[in-house]
Design a protein around this motif. Sequence first.
Motif, PDB file in Angstrom:
ATOM      1  N   SER A 136      -2.338   7.961  -8.786  1.00 34.46           N
ATOM      2  CA  SER A 136      -1.205   7.049  -8.715  1.00 34.46           C
ATOM      3  C   SER A 136      -0.156   7.424  -9.678  1.00 34.46           C
ATOM      4  CB  SER A 136      -1.807   5.733  -8.578  1.00 34.46           C
ATOM      5  OG  SER A 136      -2.580   5.461  -9.793  1.00 34.46           O
ATOM      6  N   SER A 137       1.008   6.811  -9.544  1.00 33.84           N
ATOM      7  CA  SER A 137       2.259   7.108 -10.092  1.00 33.84           C
ATOM      8  C   SER A 137       2.407   8.343  -9.898  1.00 33.84           C
ATOM      9  CB  SER A 137       1.905   6.933 -11.809  1.00 33.84           C
ATOM     10  OG  SER A 137       1.701   5.530 -12.011  1.00 33.84           O
ATOM     11  N   TYR A 138       1.921   8.944  -8.656  1.00 39.91           N
ATOM     12  CA  TYR A 138       2.254  10.378  -8.271  1.00 39.91           C
ATOM     13  C   TYR A 138       2.615  10.487  -6.690  1.00 39.91           C
ATOM     14  CZ  TYR A 138      -0.126  14.891  -7.451  1.00 39.91           C
ATOM     15  OH  TYR A 138      -0.283  16.109  -7.347  1.00 39.91           O
ATOM     16  N   ARG A 192       0.916  -1.035   0.016  1.00 38.82           N
ATOM     17  CA  ARG A 192      -0.144  -0.051  -0.068  1.00 38.82           C
ATOM     18  C   ARG A 192       0.924   1.325  -0.131  1.00 38.82           C
ATOM     19  NH1 ARG A 192      -4.874  -1.242   0.432  1.00 38.82           N
ATOM     20  NH2 ARG A 192      -5.740  -3.210   1.002  1.00 38.82           N
ATOM     21  N   ARG A 193       0.699   1.971  -0.974  1.00 38.05           N
ATOM     22  CA  ARG A 193       1.509   3.257  -1.275  1.00 38.05           C
ATOM     23  C   ARG A 193       0.828   4.572  -1.123  1.00 38.05           C
ATOM     24  NH1 ARG A 193       4.334   1.541  -6.744  1.00 38.05           N
ATOM     25  NH2 ARG A 193       5.705  -0.101  -6.021  1.00 38.05           N
ATOM     26  N   GLY A 194       1.663   5.723  -0.583  1.00 40.70           N
ATOM     27  CA  GLY A 194       0.673   6.992  -0.848  1.00 40.70           C
ATOM     28  C   GLY A 194       0.014   7.041   0.712  1.00 40.70           C
ATOM     29  N   GLN A 227      -3.415   7.680  -2.332  1.00 50.44           N
ATOM     30  CA  GLN A 227      -3.235   6.229  -1.958  1.00 50.44           C
ATOM     31  C   GLN A 227      -3.595   5.316  -2.972  1.00 50.44           C
ATOM     32  OE1 GLN A 227      -4.756   5.646   2.282  1.00 50.44           O
ATOM     33  NE2 GLN A 227      -5.513   7.683   2.043  1.00 50.44           N
ATOM     34  N   ARG A 228      -2.866   3.953  -3.192  1.00 50.75           N
ATOM     35  CA  ARG A 228      -3.136   2.987  -3.938  1.00 50.75           C
ATOM     36  C   ARG A 228      -2.471   1.735  -3.638  1.00 50.75           C
ATOM     37  NH1 ARG A 228       1.267   7.072  -4.199  1.00 50.75           N
ATOM     38  NH2 ARG A 228       2.837   6.342  -5.675  1.00 50.75           N
ATOM     39  N   MET A 229      -3.069   0.557  -4.043  1.00 49.92           N
ATOM     40  CA  MET A 229      -2.478  -0.615  -3.687  1.00 49.92           C
ATOM     41  C   MET A 229      -1.742  -1.295  -4.836  1.00 49.92           C
ATOM     42  SD  MET A 229      -4.539  -3.991  -2.273  1.00 49.92           S
ATOM     43  CE  MET A 229      -5.587  -4.107  -3.857  1.00 49.92           C
ATOM     44  N   LEU A 242      -1.952  -2.723 -15.314  1.00 50.23           N
ATOM     45  CA  LEU A 242      -0.999  -3.472 -15.416  1.00 50.23           C
ATOM     46  C   LEU A 242       0.171  -2.726 -16.143  1.00 50.23           C
ATOM     47  CD1 LEU A 242      -0.175  -6.408 -15.113  1.00 50.23           C
ATOM     48  CD2 LEU A 242      -0.674  -7.116 -17.403  1.00 50.23           C
ATOM     49  N   ASN A 243       1.447  -2.677 -15.582  1.00 45.76           N
ATOM     50  CA  ASN A 243       2.537  -2.137 -15.890  1.00 45.76           C
ATOM     51  C   ASN A 243       3.433  -3.186 -16.338  1.00 45.76           C
ATOM     52  OD1 ASN A 243       2.293   0.251 -13.525  1.00 45.76           O
ATOM     53  ND2 ASN A 243       1.963   0.803 -15.475  1.00 45.76           N
ATOM     54  N   VAL A 244       4.031  -2.852 -17.457  1.00 47.87           N
ATOM     55  CA  VAL A 244       4.996  -3.728 -17.872  1.00 47.87           C
ATOM     56  C   VAL A 244       6.462  -2.528 -18.162  1.00 47.87           C
ATOM     57  CG1 VAL A 244       6.236  -5.262 -19.766  1.00 47.87           C
ATOM     58  CG2 VAL A 244       3.616  -5.071 -19.352  1.00 47.87           C
ATOM     59  N   ILE A 259      16.643  -2.477 -13.273  1.00 46.68           N
ATOM     60  CA  ILE A 259      16.239  -1.784 -11.697  1.00 46.68           C
ATOM     61  C   ILE A 259      15.548  -0.548 -11.848  1.00 46.68           C
ATOM     62  CG2 ILE A 259      17.565  -0.392 -10.333  1.00 46.68           C
ATOM     63  CD1 ILE A 259      20.100  -1.666 -11.167  1.00 46.68           C
ATOM     64  N   TRP A 260      14.514  -0.661 -10.991  1.00 47.04           N
ATOM     65  CA  TRP A 260      13.404   0.482 -10.919  1.00 47.04           C
ATOM     66  C   TRP A 260      13.989   1.543 -10.020  1.00 47.04           C
ATOM     67  CZ3 TRP A 260       8.957   1.034  -7.278  1.00 47.04           C
ATOM     68  CH2 TRP A 260       8.080   2.058  -7.803  1.00 47.04           C
ATOM     69  N   LYS A 261      14.419   2.466 -10.694  1.00 47.93           N
ATOM     70  CA  LYS A 261      14.872   3.653  -9.880  1.00 47.93           C
ATOM     71  C   LYS A 261      14.381   4.897 -10.384  1.00 47.93           C
ATOM     72  CE  LYS A 261      17.377   5.565  -6.557  1.00 47.93           C
ATOM     73  NZ  LYS A 261      16.696   6.873  -6.529  1.00 47.93           N
ATOM     74  N   GLU A 263      11.404   1.685 -20.279  1.00 49.68           N
ATOM     75  CA  GLU A 263      10.384   2.260 -21.207  1.00 49.68           C
ATOM     76  C   GLU A 263       9.029   1.426 -20.175  1.00 49.68           C
ATOM     77  OE1 GLU A 263      11.923   1.518 -25.571  1.00 49.68           O
ATOM     78  OE2 GLU A 263      11.032  -0.155 -24.665  1.00 49.68           O
ATOM     79  N   GLU A 264       8.032   1.904 -20.583  1.00 50.98           N
ATOM     80  CA  GLU A 264       6.382   1.444 -19.846  1.00 50.98           C
ATOM     81  C   GLU A 264       5.228   1.420 -20.657  1.00 50.98           C
ATOM     82  OE1 GLU A 264       5.784   3.423 -15.921  1.00 50.98           O
ATOM     83  OE2 GLU A 264       4.897   1.503 -15.249  1.00 50.98           O
ATOM     84  N   THR A 265       4.679   0.299 -20.376  1.00 57.48           N
ATOM     85  CA  THR A 265       3.103   0.421 -20.771  1.00 57.48           C
ATOM     86  C   THR A 265       2.223   0.276 -19.695  1.00 57.48           C
ATOM     87  OG1 THR A 265       3.090  -2.090 -21.070  1.00 57.48           O
ATOM     88  CG2 THR A 265       3.761  -0.724 -22.979  1.00 57.48           C
ATOM     89  N   TYR A 266       1.010   0.672 -20.045  1.00 54.13           N
ATOM     90  CA  TYR A 266       0.042   0.637 -18.858  1.00 54.13           C
ATOM     91  C   TYR A 266      -1.165   0.264 -19.598  1.00 54.13           C
ATOM     92  CZ  TYR A 266       1.696   4.133 -15.511  1.00 54.13           C
ATOM     93  OH  TYR A 266       2.290   4.558 -14.368  1.00 54.13           O
ATOM     94  N   TYR A 267      -1.610  -1.042 -19.212  1.00 51.62           N
ATOM     95  CA  TYR A 267      -2.980  -1.419 -19.616  1.00 51.62           C
ATOM     96  C   TYR A 267      -3.858  -1.160 -18.602  1.00 51.62           C
ATOM     97  CZ  TYR A 267      -6.658  -4.853 -20.158  1.00 51.62           C
ATOM     98  OH  TYR A 267      -7.885  -5.254 -20.364  1.00 51.62           O
ATOM     99  N   LYS A 291       9.517   9.792 -13.157  1.00 51.60           N
ATOM    100  CA  LYS A 291       9.896   9.161 -14.487  1.00 51.60           C
ATOM    101  C   LYS A 291      11.268   8.281 -14.262  1.00 51.60           C
ATOM    102  CE  LYS A 291      13.222  13.002 -15.843  1.00 51.60           C
ATOM    103  NZ  LYS A 291      14.396  12.108 -15.837  1.00 51.60           N
ATOM    104  N   HIS A 292      11.406   7.669 -15.282  1.00 49.36           N
ATOM    105  CA  HIS A 292      12.619   6.517 -15.203  1.00 49.36           C
ATOM    106  C   HIS A 292      12.991   6.555 -16.766  1.00 49.36           C
ATOM    107  CE1 HIS A 292       9.280   4.009 -15.964  1.00 49.36           C
ATOM    108  NE2 HIS A 292       8.837   4.184 -14.715  1.00 49.36           N
ATOM    109  N   ASP A 293      13.555   7.509 -17.254  1.00 51.62           N
ATOM    110  CA  ASP A 293      13.781   7.628 -18.552  1.00 51.62           C
ATOM    111  C   ASP A 293      15.301   7.957 -18.963  1.00 51.62           C
ATOM    112  OD1 ASP A 293      11.882  11.031 -19.192  1.00 51.62           O
ATOM    113  OD2 ASP A 293      13.917  10.463 -18.252  1.00 51.62           O
TER     114      ASP A 293
HETATM  115  O1  LIG Z   1       7.177   3.376 -12.454  1.00 51.33           O
HETATM  116  C1  LIG Z   1       5.991   2.466 -12.203  1.00 51.33           C
HETATM  117  C2  LIG Z   1       4.757   2.690 -12.690  1.00 51.33           C
HETATM  118  O2  LIG Z   1       4.902   4.458 -12.954  1.00 51.33           O
HETATM  119  C3  LIG Z   1       3.579   2.423 -11.470  1.00 51.33           C
HETATM  120  O3  LIG Z   1       3.886   1.043 -11.445  1.00 51.33           O
HETATM  121  C4  LIG Z   1       3.663   3.346 -10.324  1.00 51.33           C
HETATM  122  O4  LIG Z   1       5.029   3.053  -9.742  1.00 51.33           O
HETATM  123  C5  LIG Z   1       2.467   3.031  -9.500  1.00 51.33           C
HETATM  124  C6  LIG Z   1       2.454   3.784  -8.312  1.00 51.33           C
HETATM  125  O5  LIG Z   1       3.408   3.985  -7.440  1.00 51.33           O
HETATM  126  O6  LIG Z   1       1.469   4.423  -8.031  1.00 51.33           O
END
Ligand SMILES: O=C[C@H](O)[C@@H](O)[C@H](O)CC(=O)O
Length: 272
Positions: free
Chosen positions: A171-173, A134-136, A141-143, A247-249, A256-258, A190-194, A177-179
């Motif tokens: 969310s994503s808030y 659970r974040r935020g 707030q998001r799960m 769903l994120n890819v 690494i997710w930084k 890179e990322e996709t959002y379904y 960015k990670h670019d």
């Molecule tokens: O970078 C990852 C994506 O943006 C999401 O998975 C994001 O992190 C989800 C979130 O933290 O709200």
Amino acid sequence: MASPLLRKPSLVHEGDATIVHQLLAQDTGLEYVGFKMIDLKVKARYEETLTDQECCIVALTGRITVSEGEHHFTGIGTRESVFEKKPTDSVFVSGGKQFLLEAVTNATVALCYAPSLQQLPTRWIKAGDVGVERRGKYQNQRMVHNILPDSDPSASSLLVVEVYTEGGHFSSYPPHKHDQDRLPEESFLEETYYHEVEPHTGFVFQRVYTDNRSLDETMSVEHRDVVLVPAGYHPVGVPDGYTSYYLNVMAGPKRIWKFHNDPDHEWILARQ
Ligand SMILES: O=C[C@H](O)[C@@H](O)[C@H](O)CC(=O)O
């Protein structure tokens, strides 16, 4: 004119399978990430041979049997709708292998692709092993269900996560960015959002923008749309009354997710 980052469902029937999205390099211009969404009627079969891509097969809804070599993961999947908000089963398959999907019930399956940098074992990612986070706080707030996070060495470049955001929340808030491939400060993914929205008539807002605004797209995203994130910040806002799922890819040169927060909005995190 619709944003080039927004991809609506485009149904292609292949036997008993309906390809809802096919978003590979030739379709998106993305170098690392690929994505397919497939609807399968009960007893339908779908077979694929991977070449230089690894794949995370996510049993998004319904139950499927996944076969690869001597592996047979029978009747995996835990939910009829993603909005049951419980983790589901997935299967990781390395490049160079062939897999077969057989629908035990009507099912929806996400195929998440990234470069296969090394041969790794085919693995059932069990729902019970998916980390729930659970974040935020306040209205962000998001799960998060961490299906294939960078802490899990099962994959060589692929990252997969699903996120639930209630109405009135972002969310994503704050925007991140990670670019940029400049670890330890930031990684390039890179990322996709379904996206799915409940009720399905709903929509969410997503903005994808860069510091210099050379890319700045704000989209109304509807149920089963995909948003491509080649670069930039990518926040999502959910109108009151609706629930967002995505769903994120993710994939890039290093697994690494930084991320880097937009400095204009990072103060959001400092609130008590
Ligand atoms: O970078 C990852 C994506 O943006 C999401 O998975 C994001 O992190 C989800 C979130 O933290 O709200």
